[in-house]
Design an enzyme around this catalytic site. Structure first.
Site, mmCIF file in Angstrom:
data_model
loop_
_atom_site.group_PDB
_atom_site.id
_atom_site.type_symbol
_atom_site.label_atom_id
_atom_site.label_comp_id
_atom_site.label_asym_id
_atom_site.label_seq_id
_atom_site.Cartn_x
_atom_site.Cartn_y
_atom_site.Cartn_z
ATOM 1 N N HIS A 224 0.706 -1.141 0.027
ATOM 2 C CA HIS A 224 -0.066 -0.131 -0.071
ATOM 3 C C HIS A 224 0.928 1.332 0.037
ATOM 4 C CE1 HIS A 224 -3.212 2.665 0.073
ATOM 5 N NE2 HIS A 224 -2.654 3.372 1.043
ATOM 6 N N TYR A 228 1.531 4.960 -2.630
ATOM 7 C CA TYR A 228 1.471 6.474 -2.257
ATOM 8 C C TYR A 228 2.682 6.893 -2.705
ATOM 9 C CZ TYR A 228 -2.741 7.046 -0.474
ATOM 10 O OH TYR A 228 -4.296 7.231 -0.447
ATOM 11 N N HIS A 375 -9.527 0.611 -11.429
ATOM 12 C CA HIS A 375 -8.983 1.606 -10.368
ATOM 13 C C HIS A 375 -7.532 2.202 -10.419
ATOM 14 C CE1 HIS A 375 -8.159 3.178 -6.434
ATOM 15 N NE2 HIS A 375 -7.287 2.367 -6.251
ATOM 16 N N PHE A 376 -6.776 1.222 -10.832
ATOM 17 C CA PHE A 376 -5.289 1.553 -10.666
ATOM 18 C C PHE A 376 -4.878 2.011 -11.940
ATOM 19 C CE2 PHE A 376 -4.399 -3.211 -10.505
ATOM 20 C CZ PHE A 376 -3.705 -3.337 -11.497
ATOM 21 N N HIS A 377 -5.500 1.624 -12.948
ATOM 22 C CA HIS A 377 -4.948 2.493 -14.198
ATOM 23 C C HIS A 377 -5.420 3.963 -14.462
ATOM 24 C CE1 HIS A 377 -3.933 -1.464 -16.005
ATOM 25 N NE2 HIS A 377 -3.176 -0.858 -16.558
ATOM 26 N N ARG A 440 -9.776 -10.508 -12.867
ATOM 27 C CA ARG A 440 -8.723 -9.771 -13.415
ATOM 28 C C ARG A 440 -7.416 -10.895 -13.653
ATOM 29 N NH1 ARG A 440 -5.417 -6.900 -8.059
ATOM 30 N NH2 ARG A 440 -3.678 -6.851 -9.708
ATOM 31 N N ARG A 441 -6.450 -10.769 -14.081
ATOM 32 C CA ARG A 441 -5.277 -11.743 -14.183
ATOM 33 C C ARG A 441 -5.818 -12.906 -14.756
ATOM 34 N NH1 ARG A 441 -2.144 -10.673 -8.327
ATOM 35 N NH2 ARG A 441 -0.815 -9.120 -9.059
#
Ligand code: HAS
Ligand code: HEM
Ligand code: CU
Length: 546
Positions: A224, A228, A375-377, A440-441
């Site tokens: 995590h 950041y 979300h993370f793209h 995913r994956r």
């Protein structure tokens, strides 16, 4: 501020350039993997030469999330630390930077070879019990230890500046760089323990089993704060650079420092929000860490507030009226502003998606689906990536003594728009097909035309189209980098904003590092001691490798 020295020392710019250019090489290779993945999942192609889907996905995750980001970040931090804290790097800081670069680069090359040989198809999170060649883990150690060297270089430069300036409050950029590297250092201790004491002995065959839940917990203790570590340098651009580019001033120095300290404290004890669906961790501790997760949202909301304030105050000072008149006063044709601003804008839905993920009941719906990939793209691959691209447009010319031409502004804006369009289709369809249940994956499959898969397949086609547009965006960015390196000679400013004139005094407590490290230790102990004891005491937790 000691901004007297205008030009970069040639030796400093060489160090920064080496990092930034390596980052873009990783972006190019990672982009090739990314577009192929999209095309496979959309059913458009099959992979040739017995390349496995997971092999490709490992390469993409490692090159993009670990290599592109880390190299760019270290280069960017070194440049700003040199600029704002003394004008040039101390020889020892520069040497540590090169040592770090050498270690990281040997690690990256070794890891890439292992992935290409299909001996490390364990994805960028390298979860046990999936087992890679031990040399892949050794490569990771090299990358992490290398990044520590660069961190030490930054700390030394900072300490020297403080000493030679009578202990005055440090320049904001330097302060933020120290927070970022401090967070990184504390976070990477988790992954170092995992790799050194668990994965390496297990993959060399010295021990037979590995405690899976403990290894994953150590990973997410790091994982995590890792996200950041990507975000904080983007925030540095938003706080320190953007106000200067729009011709305004920073809203508040104290608020920015408080936000960074909060990010430092609350980024670390929250790893369980990636493990909400895992057995073996009691719900009480998941709950504690979710509460802390919502705490770490607060400094991002403070950042949003501060940015709006900067934009509005500047707009009104140059005559904007009405509720949104200030929007018209922003320099839309300046790519140094446009690209990072689009990153900020996308961070609003991206962050909202994060809040959904962190809510336990909703996490049950989205966990391990393409929603998370969507979300993370948005977060790292758009908000952060576009900000880094925006930085590149002035950083490269400033390093090489060249200027950004109007043509390059236009090409940069075109690149940004292509990226946004590609991401709209790719991430949008990832979000939707994730809600429909698409995992995913997972390589191409229709689950024998199961009704659910029939529902999401059309969105996978859109995902492939979006991925292709994004790949065009990668190529455009690489071309822009090459053009920047060959731009006309001249002098380009390194934009660092001043703070608005207020009576406000930044409290000295922000630089009492001992206090903050102490608070982090307490938070980590509260959040992790009991659950880790439970994991250690679970005799059934060991697993052989796969
Ligand atoms: Fe996340 C999974 C929760 C932020 C990256 N996240 C991931 C993974 C990655 C990632 C890579 O709780 C997948 C890892 C894997 O492979 O499994 N995430 C959050 C939360 C936040 C958050 C609560 N994530 C990020 C950031 C990332 C990132 C930042 C990278 C850079 N995330 C999760 C959870 C999971 C997760 C669960 C696990 C899911 C699962 O089940 O696997 C928050 O920190 C977000 C806070 C942000 C905001 C937005 C503030 C807005 C700002 C912009 C202002 C705009 C302006 C312009 C001023 C509240 C600062 C406006 C102008 C106008 C004109 C309007
Ligand atoms: C995963 C496409 C850029 C980070 C994926 C997946 C696709 C994809 C299709 C796989 C989904 C799955 O099967 O689970 C692309 C394309 C890009 C791009 C076409 C641009 C050309 C980026 C960037 C970053 C990034 C810039 C980060 C800086 C990741 C990560 C994963 C991923 C961390 C997850 C890997 C895993 O699950 O192990 N990407 N992506 N991508 N991407 Fe990207
Ligand atoms: Cu997280």
């Amino acid at each position: 501020m000691s901004n007297e020295i205008k030009e970069f020392d040639r030796r400093d710019s060489a160090l920064v350039l080496a990092h930034v250019l390596f980052a873009f090489l990783a972006l190019l290779l990672g982009g090739v993997a990314g577009v192929l993945q999209g095309l496979v999942r959309g059913g458009a192609i099959k992979l040739p030469y017995e390349i496995g889907y997971y092999q490709l996905l490992t390469a993409h995750g490692v090159l993009m999330a670990l290599i592109f980001t880390t190299y760019f970040i270290i280069g960017f931090l070194y440049s700003g630390v040199a600029k704002t804290m003394g004008g040039r790097l101390l020889p020892i800081a520069r040497s540590l930077g090169w040592l770090g670069y050498g270690l990281m680069t040997s690690g990256t090359i070794l890891a890439t070879i292992m992935i290409l040989l299909n001996k490390a198809t364990v994805l960028y999170t390298f979860y046990a019990p999936m087992k890679a060649s031990p040399w892949f883990y050794v490569a990771l150690v090299l990358v992490v230890v290398g990044s520590w060297m660069s961190g030490f270089g930054i700390f030394i430069q900072y300490r020297y500046w403080k000493k030679t300036h009578g202990g005055r409050m440090s320049p904001l950029f330097g302060f933020m760089a120290v927070v970022t590297m401090l967070m990184w250092l504390i976070a990477t201790i988790g992954v170092a323990i995992e790799v050194l004491f668990m994965l390496i002995p297990w993959s060399f065959g010295w021990v037979e089993t590995v405690n899976v839940v403990l290894s994953r917990t150590l990973f997410w203790y790091f994982g995590h704060p890792l996200v950041y570590f990507w975000l904080l340098p983007a925030y540095m651009c938003w706080y320190v650079v953007i106000p200067k580019i729009i011709g305004g001033k920073m809203f508040s120095d104290a608020l920015a420092r408080l936000a960074f300290i909060m990010l430092l404290l609350f980024s670390i004890p929250v790893g369980f929000h990636h493990q909400l669906m895992e057995p073996g961790i009691s719900s009480v501790w998941k709950y504690v860490q979710v509460v802390l997760t919502f705490m770490v949202v607060v400094p991002s909301l403070m950042t949003a507030f501060s940015l709006f304030a900067t934009f509005e105050l500047h707009g009104r000072s140059v005559g904007a009226t009405g509720l949104f008149g200030w929007l018209k006063k922003l320099p839309w044709k300046d790519v140094r502003f446009f690209a990072p601003f689009m990153g900020m804008l996308i961070f609003i839905p991206a962050g909202a998606g994060g809040l959904i993920n962190a809510s336990n009941q909703m996490n049950m719906v989205v966990h391990n689906t393409l929603w998370v990939t969507g979300h993370f793209h948005l977060t790292v691959a758009t908000s952060v990536a576009l900000t880094f691209f925006g930085v590149t447009y002035w950083l490269l010319p400033a390093l090489t003594g060249r200027v950004l031409t109007p043509l390059m502004h236009k090409l940069g804006i075109a690149q940004t728009i292509v990226w946004l369009a590609g991401m709209f289709f790719m991430s949008g369809s990832m979000h939707i097909s994730g809600l429909l249940g698409s995992p995913r994956r997972t390589a191409y499959t229709t689950y024998e035309n199961h009704p659910d898969a029939v529902l999401w397949m059309p969105y996978h086609v859109v995902m492939a189209i979006g991925g292709t547009i994004l790949f065009i965006g990668v190529i455009m960015m690489i071309m822009n980098v090459i053009m920047l390196l060959n731009a006309p000679k001249g002098s380009t400013e390194y934009p660092i904003a001043e703070v608005r004139d207020t009576a406000e005094q930044t409290p000295a407590i922000f630089e009492r590092w001992g206090v903050w490290v102490g608070v982090i230790v307490v938070l980590v102990l509260v959040a992790y001691t009991v659950p880790v004891m439970e994991m250690l005491n679970n005799p059934g937790a060991g697993s052989k490798g796969i």
